[in-house]
Write an enzyme that holds these catalytic residues in place. Structure first.
Site, PDB file in Angstrom:
ATOM      1  N   LYS A 253       1.413  47.460  20.805  1.00  0.00           N
ATOM      2  CA  LYS A 253       1.213  48.826  20.291  1.00  0.00           C
ATOM      3  C   LYS A 253       0.944  48.808  18.784  1.00  0.00           C
ATOM      4  O   LYS A 253       0.028  49.469  18.303  1.00  0.00           O
ATOM      5  CB  LYS A 253       2.449  49.718  20.574  1.00  0.00           C
ATOM      6  CG  LYS A 253       2.759  49.890  22.044  1.00  0.00           C
ATOM      7  CD  LYS A 253       3.858  50.908  22.271  1.00  0.00           C
ATOM      8  CE  LYS A 253       5.185  50.557  21.680  1.00  0.00           C
ATOM      9  NZ  LYS A 253       6.162  49.836  22.378  1.00  0.00           N
TER      10      LYS A 253
ATOM     11  N   ARG B 282      12.550  41.772  12.383  1.00  0.00           N
ATOM     12  CA  ARG B 282      13.282  43.009  12.697  1.00  0.00           C
ATOM     13  C   ARG B 282      14.650  42.675  13.277  1.00  0.00           C
ATOM     14  O   ARG B 282      14.795  41.719  14.024  1.00  0.00           O
ATOM     15  CB  ARG B 282      12.486  43.822  13.717  1.00  0.00           C
ATOM     16  CG  ARG B 282      11.554  44.814  13.081  1.00  0.00           C
ATOM     17  CD  ARG B 282      10.627  45.429  14.060  1.00  0.00           C
ATOM     18  NE  ARG B 282      11.259  45.955  15.265  1.00  0.00           N
ATOM     19  CZ  ARG B 282      10.616  46.687  16.174  1.00  0.00           C
ATOM     20  NH1 ARG B 282       9.358  46.988  15.999  1.00  0.00           N
ATOM     21  NH2 ARG B 282      11.228  47.127  17.244  1.00  0.00           N
TER      22      ARG B 282
ATOM     23  N   ARG C   4       9.152  58.203  25.289  1.00  0.00           N
ATOM     24  CA  ARG C   4       9.726  57.024  25.933  1.00  0.00           C
ATOM     25  C   ARG C   4      10.450  57.388  27.224  1.00  0.00           C
ATOM     26  O   ARG C   4      10.881  56.508  27.954  1.00  0.00           O
ATOM     27  CB  ARG C   4      10.729  56.382  24.972  1.00  0.00           C
ATOM     28  CG  ARG C   4      10.229  55.073  24.375  1.00  0.00           C
ATOM     29  CD  ARG C   4      11.323  54.533  23.510  1.00  0.00           C
ATOM     30  NE  ARG C   4      11.198  53.146  23.184  1.00  0.00           N
ATOM     31  CZ  ARG C   4      10.561  52.659  22.132  1.00  0.00           C
ATOM     32  NH1 ARG C   4       9.907  53.462  21.328  1.00  0.00           N
ATOM     33  NH2 ARG C   4      10.584  51.368  21.877  1.00  0.00           N
TER      34      ARG C   4
ATOM     35  N   ARG D  69       7.920  37.280  16.195  1.00  0.00           N
ATOM     36  CA  ARG D  69       7.298  38.325  15.365  1.00  0.00           C
ATOM     37  C   ARG D  69       7.879  38.360  13.946  1.00  0.00           C
ATOM     38  O   ARG D  69       9.086  38.297  13.743  1.00  0.00           O
ATOM     39  CB  ARG D  69       7.500  39.690  16.027  1.00  0.00           C
ATOM     40  CG  ARG D  69       6.931  40.836  15.206  1.00  0.00           C
ATOM     41  CD  ARG D  69       6.617  42.029  16.028  1.00  0.00           C
ATOM     42  NE  ARG D  69       7.793  42.655  16.632  1.00  0.00           N
ATOM     43  CZ  ARG D  69       7.707  43.700  17.455  1.00  0.00           C
ATOM     44  NH1 ARG D  69       6.530  44.203  17.777  1.00  0.00           N
ATOM     45  NH2 ARG D  69       8.802  44.216  17.972  1.00  0.00           N
TER      46      ARG D  69
ATOM     47  N   ARG E 163      15.858  46.220  25.699  1.00  0.00           N
ATOM     48  CA  ARG E 163      14.692  47.080  25.466  1.00  0.00           C
ATOM     49  C   ARG E 163      13.709  47.006  26.628  1.00  0.00           C
ATOM     50  O   ARG E 163      13.101  47.998  27.008  1.00  0.00           O
ATOM     51  CB  ARG E 163      14.010  46.696  24.144  1.00  0.00           C
ATOM     52  CG  ARG E 163      14.819  47.140  22.939  1.00  0.00           C
ATOM     53  CD  ARG E 163      14.554  46.285  21.734  1.00  0.00           C
ATOM     54  NE  ARG E 163      13.216  46.438  21.217  1.00  0.00           N
ATOM     55  CZ  ARG E 163      12.604  45.530  20.448  1.00  0.00           C
ATOM     56  NH1 ARG E 163      13.215  44.406  20.149  1.00  0.00           N
ATOM     57  NH2 ARG E 163      11.404  45.750  19.997  1.00  0.00           N
TER      58      ARG E 163
HETATM   59  P1  AMP Z   1       9.821  50.328  18.536  1.00  0.00           P
HETATM   60  O1  AMP Z   1       9.503  50.134  17.111  1.00  0.00           O
HETATM   61  O2  AMP Z   1       8.914  51.314  19.219  1.00  0.00           O
HETATM   62  O3  AMP Z   1       9.943  49.033  19.303  1.00  0.00           O
HETATM   63  O4  AMP Z   1      11.275  51.025  18.592  1.00  0.00           O
HETATM   64  C1  AMP Z   1      12.400  50.347  18.083  1.00  0.00           C
HETATM   65  C2  AMP Z   1      13.655  51.089  18.506  1.00  0.00           C
HETATM   66  O5  AMP Z   1      13.638  52.418  17.964  1.00  0.00           O
HETATM   67  C3  AMP Z   1      13.834  51.262  19.999  1.00  0.00           C
HETATM   68  O6  AMP Z   1      14.413  50.127  20.633  1.00  0.00           O
HETATM   69  C4  AMP Z   1      14.757  52.485  20.023  1.00  0.00           C
HETATM   70  O7  AMP Z   1      16.070  52.101  19.682  1.00  0.00           O
HETATM   71  C5  AMP Z   1      14.242  53.344  18.881  1.00  0.00           C
HETATM   72  N1  AMP Z   1      13.187  54.292  19.312  1.00  0.00           N
HETATM   73  C6  AMP Z   1      11.861  54.275  18.978  1.00  0.00           C
HETATM   74  N2  AMP Z   1      11.205  55.288  19.531  1.00  0.00           N
HETATM   75  C7  AMP Z   1      12.135  55.993  20.240  1.00  0.00           C
HETATM   76  C8  AMP Z   1      12.072  57.144  21.058  1.00  0.00           C
HETATM   77  N3  AMP Z   1      10.913  57.785  21.314  1.00  0.00           N
HETATM   78  N4  AMP Z   1      13.233  57.595  21.614  1.00  0.00           N
HETATM   79  C9  AMP Z   1      14.403  56.968  21.408  1.00  0.00           C
HETATM   80  N5  AMP Z   1      14.526  55.850  20.659  1.00  0.00           N
HETATM   81  C10 AMP Z   1      13.405  55.360  20.076  1.00  0.00           C
END
Ligand code: AMP
Length: 216
Positions: free
Chosen positions: A14, A163, A89, A128, A174
């Site tokens: 993404k 991260r 999500r 990453r 996740r």
């Molecule tokens: P990402 O950067 O998209 O991989 O998101 C990293 C983390 O942010 C996820 O594992 C969740 O803990 C939180 N997160 C991101 N987007 C959402 C969302 N739409 N709803 C809830 N938690 C989110």
């Protein structure tokens, strides 16, 4: 430009795809993960709460995410077209999103599902690295986008970091959360008729396929 919603497992590409579309078409990239990571750095009760949820790989509560997203979508730069990365999500987020875009007079646009094998995802997560200055994405395990100099960004010389949730334990949580809570969105958008599947194993091939969708 058509607004884009990206649905994909963690590390399915993404962020990489968004980087390409921002550079080539001037899309605005809205990552709810980035919005949350910014707040998590604040020395406040909310910042600490979010930081813990992120570390454990748990989803952050809807109210927090909705508020951050709606505030971001109110900014004028998003009018020209944006990519939603990491939102919605869950089905409840998809329903709330429709209320938000109705209030803000925005289009749903198209929904793209990025497909990649589980083992590839795991390698991408563990290897990453991100630039702390410009956000560029690298990987030290997959052979794609290896930084020329260890821990240094090729583009701006910024230092690279990992991260806090890019570890095996958090990846498992996740990934399971993706299967359980996010993948049902595929059926939801399929019924709406604006859903497309793209394989994201190869960056160039992925971009080509997506450009066809954007120009249709
Ligand atoms: P990402 O950067 O998209 O991989 O998101 C990293 C983390 O942010 C996820 O594992 C969740 O803990 C939180 N997160 C991101 N987007 C959402 C969302 N739409 N709803 C809830 N938690 C989110």
């Amino acid at each position: 430009m058509k607004n884009i919603i990206l649905i994909a497992a963690p590390a399915a590409g993404k962020g990489t795809l968004s980087e390409l579309l921002v550079a080539k078409y001037g899309y605005v990239h809205i990552s709810t993960g980035d919005l949350l990571r910014n707040v998590s750095k604040e020395d406040t009760e909310l910042g600490r709460k979010i930081s813990n949820m992120l570390k454990n790989g748990e989803l952050v509560t809807d109210e927090i995410v909705f508020e951050l997203l709606e505030d971001r979508l109110k900014k004028e730069d998003t009018f020209k077209g944006y990519i939603l990365d990491g939102f919605p999500r869950t089905l409840s987020q998809a329903l709330e999103y429709e209320k938000i875009i109705n209030r803000l007079h925005r289009d749903l646009g198209i929904v793209i599902v990025l497909n990649t094998e589980y083992d590839t995802l795991k390698k991408r997560i563990i290897g990453r690295r991100l630039c702390s200055n410009c956000g560029s994405i690298y990987n030290v395990l997959t052979g794609e986008n290896v930084p020329k100099e260890e821990n240094t960004c090729d583009k701006c010389g910024g230092s690279l970091y990992r991260r806090s949730d890019d570890n095996e334990e958090s990846f498992k949580t996740r990934y399971e959360t993706y299967l359980e809570k996010t993948s049902p969105l595929i059926e939801y958008y399929k019924e709406k008729g604006n859903l497309f599947f793209v394989n994201s194993d190869n960056k160039e091939a992925m971009l080509k396929e997506i450009e066809v969708l954007l120009h249709d």
